[in-house]
Design an enzyme around this catalytic site. Structure first.
Site, mmCIF file in Angstrom:
data_model
loop_
_atom_site.group_PDB
_atom_site.id
_atom_site.type_symbol
_atom_site.label_atom_id
_atom_site.label_comp_id
_atom_site.label_asym_id
_atom_site.label_seq_id
_atom_site.Cartn_x
_atom_site.Cartn_y
_atom_site.Cartn_z
ATOM 1 N N TYR A 45 1.059 -1.222 0.231
ATOM 2 C CA TYR A 45 -0.254 0.045 0.201
ATOM 3 C C TYR A 45 1.188 1.357 0.186
ATOM 4 C CZ TYR A 45 -0.227 0.120 5.546
ATOM 5 O OH TYR A 45 0.277 -0.483 6.875
ATOM 6 N N GLU A 46 0.172 2.201 -0.461
ATOM 7 C CA GLU A 46 0.702 4.056 -0.349
ATOM 8 C C GLU A 46 1.851 3.419 -1.280
ATOM 9 O OE1 GLU A 46 -1.143 5.341 1.454
ATOM 10 O OE2 GLU A 46 0.115 7.417 0.644
ATOM 11 N N GLY A 47 1.820 3.008 -2.732
ATOM 12 C CA GLY A 47 2.593 2.543 -3.702
ATOM 13 C C GLY A 47 3.381 1.458 -3.224
#
Lengths: 569, 569
Positions: B433-435
């Site tokens: 997550y978050e890239g």
């Protein structure tokens, strides 16, 4: 999407790359085993695995084994699948005909178990110990015990366990405390607690045969005081033997297999082999058992690759580099270099691992069946040195690589739906059991390479190197690695004689250096396989992973050498 | 055994190594922030985290969030803990006093969230997005929206979410389809499905504020057509807004956090910022959000280390090499080199990671509060380049390293009992997550290093190198790495101009090379910290991980350089 064995891959490696039929026909036992027979067996195995075993994997994880009132209920469908499995003769594949087996080579059993593990690791734990128990009983038990149990275990009608670990005795079996007290009728009463016993209680078979490591009353402390006993769940007269399951563990994965805490409460058992030689009786099956764990790793990694590969060919996200900028359509994930790299790297490990693992299985067949001693000695050398490497490096790759495959799914990989996270969880245990990977590294360097001054490993690698024809980049890379590794081994032998701790500090790096070298060799074998077929080594199917090997895997070799060299005086 | 923050470590790195108070007092906002105040805040935080949050981690995993009839029930104790958390003012720590905050530096919040994540990753997901939402509303929302929501979000009385991902739009937000239709009263009706929305439904706070990425009717396709909207769960008049949770995901871990599938069914929202600039409004908080994910990695790895370290100091197995052979007693696991290596390697990543992450948090404080532009520009450079490296390398290490810590437990690591397997499962999501970590690598090389011809990164590294005094081995190693990395960057810039795909093939290796270089720098900072204290850099506490860095981590640098160089023309 469930795992489906890719039979053409198995056939290519087994028949084309390794020329397995020709190697097996040299053995008197297997003169009848030709490529057609092997193909037929594997095709049937693939069908059974794909149709019957793979569809149960998800339920196996989600429902899991349930424990109540001392009894274990396996997940829905597991029992029926197991009954079909043994009745079709699969457990007996590589057992001797006189014991109720089919007398086929162990290498076929190895491929079968790779497929099974890939399809359903949890379910496969149940029959996974059968062959080891069979060999143990066959070679060490009394005629009376054999008459009672050998065929039942050979055919898999009754399942078997290995009861080794205790709460305070894991890697260190010398600490085992379970006691065996002789009875007047020649039997023993076993008392103690065993933990982490896979499949020690379940509803899959009518009886369960436990092989139990225990200590006689007059035994010395340490590993030499251990003896091996056979204790059935149900006695010959039908009475319940007090070998009782107290609970099953809650685990990270492998929920389809019950990991039991067993209490032996004056359970009746009979000695297998000589008193004080219990570990020896078990160690004869250690190479085979470790090979099978390596095959679990290879299978699970293939299962993870299949899922990620299928997803990467369907899912579109962002424009891949180099694609026409005027197109608004997002590219398939497989067109993105970072994803391609993940997929090809796993295939390099899987396919190269198969070459090594099936070779090891063939060598085990040679050890068992070759009439001459020299080939047997060479085979023993291969198995002794290569097996710990396979076990450690390929189980690590199963976990690491299936985790990389999870990245292909992005957020979807972290949720249950796609099944990739189950593979990551299931595969993790293979780095621990059958000797942790750190123990494998010590086994390789401290117990096997150093004691003969590195002669065994050096001979093995030099022979592989000398036999290579051709001078392509891959072959040259391998030959250079061999030269470096042999020189490094020499230095390590010298330095370790002066510094007892040194080999323990570098054992992990040494194992990795050997693993990467063997992988390079395996790929030269694939590459040099002559086929007229367009699906052969020149095809993208095999070229991509070989490129991945060169780009991203082999550079580890120099790093490991650097790490080890920095420790040398 | 629950995680307990080791406060002396935080103090040493923050106050001694980084001289944080001196750096902060330069900023007009923080002239009053001295070492005593920082210590006091962190000691209080440590107490709260250790006593209230850590004990809920196990239940959070085992009971998990439950979904029924559109509502989510969080695990027992979660709600009470959250109420105590916000009422004690913790979410408001680094918010401005005029918004109801405490006006303290963001670096303290960073340490707080590292502790919280280490103690209970699942619970921490709930307040984890608050500060980002606060900044987003503060800088982009209308005065009317601010009046209604800013203080509630600043204090954490109401929790917040980020609704970005859709089933077909993960890494590629340009594919978002949720529609926003303007209403006559200036509001919008939002319709669409969002997935993987953490904490979008729960019972922790009285209201939930969703920040939703959506597309206006006349918006162009792609990322430039996206706008941001604020949609509350409950409208100002108390009515339920149709922002509905359809189900929550079954995940590998992080069971204490509900990952929601959200259906917006003409839900009322108000625009935040300019139409078509929705991604920009979110990107301002991206560095802070990524830093917090890196801190999750550091925290979780510390939690794993604590467990493994404690176990290794209690469990005895086998005689360690070099130990007296006459002794029958098995050695503590920590005396075995393979185990020592695992433990020290993790500490090298944790402690070095803290130096880098807290520095980044300080630079974010400078960006926000420094009156002069030059320091702000330097700080922007650091954050822009270092944050993706921290996010990718330290979340990977959290997973890999907690898995290594699991090896310390042997079979006991694979069962739930010791809690180590939960950390492995929980930490895995941080790589996604978050890239995803692959996106971070592309962000670093393709979006940040190449566009300015490598000038930014080269300047940053050269400055770090030039500022180093002393010529010990560690400092020299770092300086050599900088020279190599800068030269390599130059070659990559040239080659990438001709081959558009090239940087995408080497981005992961490039990020790793930078990570290892920054880690080397971090440890020089630790090593060169002058203290009169016996617990300082000369103590075993700090010497062991520094040795691990030299032996086992830094050799990766040469390998990465080799991999990249082999791709260059």
């Amino acid at each position: 999407m469930n795992y489906q064995p890719t039979l053409s891959d198995f056939h290519f490696i087994l028949h084309e790359v390794l020329q397995a039929p020709a190697r097996l026909q040299v053995l008197p036992t297997f003169t009848e085993v030709d490529a057609d027979l092997m193909r037929q067996v594997l095709d049937e195995a693939g069908k059974f695995v794909g149709e019957v075993i793979a569809p149960l994997s998800r339920t196996g994880d989600e429902v899991g084994c349930q424990f109540a009132n001392g009894q274990v209920t396996t997940p829905p469908g597991f029992k029926e699948a197991y009954q079909a499995f043994w009745q079709a003769g699969w457990p007996a594949l590589a057992c001797a005909p006189e014991d109720g087996g089919q007398g086929l080579p162990g290498v076929l059993e190895a491929v079968l178990y790779e497929m099974l593990s890939a399809a359903n690791h949890g379910w496969t734990m149940a029959p996974g110990l059968l062959h080891g128990a069979y060999e143990c009983i066959k070679h060490h038990a009394s005629d009376e015990l054999k008459a009672r149990y050998l065929e039942k275990v050979a055919t898999g009608e009754w399942l078997a366990t290995m009861c080794l670990t205790e709460p305070h005795a894991g890697s260190d079996l010398g600490l085992v405390r379970t006691r065996a007290v002789p009875q007047t009728d020649g039997s023993y009463h076993l008392s103690g607690t065993k933990i982490f016993i896979s499949g020690a209680e379940h509803d899959l078979s009518d009886n369960i045969i436990h092989l139990v490591l225990a200590r006689l009353p007059d035994a010395p402390p340490g590993p030499k005081g251990l003896s091996l006993f056979l204790a059935p769940k149900y006695m010959p007269n039908g009475a319940r033997n007090p070998a009782l399951c107290e609970r099953i563990e809650e685990k990270m994965g492998l929920h389809g297999s019950a990991t039991c805490v067993m209490r032996f409460d004056e359970a009746t058992g009979w000695i297998v082999g000589t008193p004080g030689r219990g570990l020896n009786a078990m160690f004869v099956m250690m190479n085979a058992a470790r090979l099978h764990v390596a095959l679990q790793g290879i299978g699970l990694l293939d299962a993870a690759w299949q899922k990620a590969h299928a997803y990467a060919q369907e899912r579109r996200q962002m424009r891949a580099p180099g694609r026409d900028k005027s197109s608004m359509e997002a590219s398939l994930i497989i067109e993105h270099p970072a994803m391609r790299r993940i997929l090809d790297t796993q295939r390099a490990w899987i396919d190269g691992g198969r070459v090594l693992a099936y070779t090891t299985a063939l060598e085990l067949d040679i050890i068992k069946h070759h009439p001459e001693s020299e080939p047997r000695i060479r085979a023993e050398r291969w198995c002794s040195l290569v097996t710990p490497v396979l076990k450690a490096a390929w189980t690590e790759q199963a976990f690491k690589g299936s985790s990389e495959c999870m990245q292909v799914f992005g957020g979807h990989g972290y949720v249950r739906e796609w099944g990739i996270e189950q593979i990551v969880r299931d595969s993790r245990v293979s780095m621990i059991y059958e000797g942790t990977n750190e123990i494998q590294a010590i086994d390789l360097l401290v117990r096997k390479v150093l004691p003969d001054g590195g002669a065994g490993l050096t001979t093995l690698l030099q022979e592989l190197s000398d036999k290579l024809v051709g001078t392509d980049v891959a072959a040259e890379t391998f030959k250079t690695q061999v030269t470096v590794l042999c020189a490094l081994t020499g230095k390590l032998v010298q330095a370790s004689a002066l510094d007892q701790q040194l080999p323990y500090w570098v054992a992990d790096d040494y194992l990795r250096a050997v693993a990467v070298t063997l992988l390079a060799w395996a790929w030269v074998q694939i590459r040099q396989t002559p086929t007229g077929d367009t699906s052969g080594p020149e095809s993208a199917r095999w070229q991509h992973p070989e490129a991945a090997l060169q780009h991203w895997i082999l550079p580890e070799f120099a790093m490991r050498v650097q790490i080890i060299s920095a420790r040398l005086p």
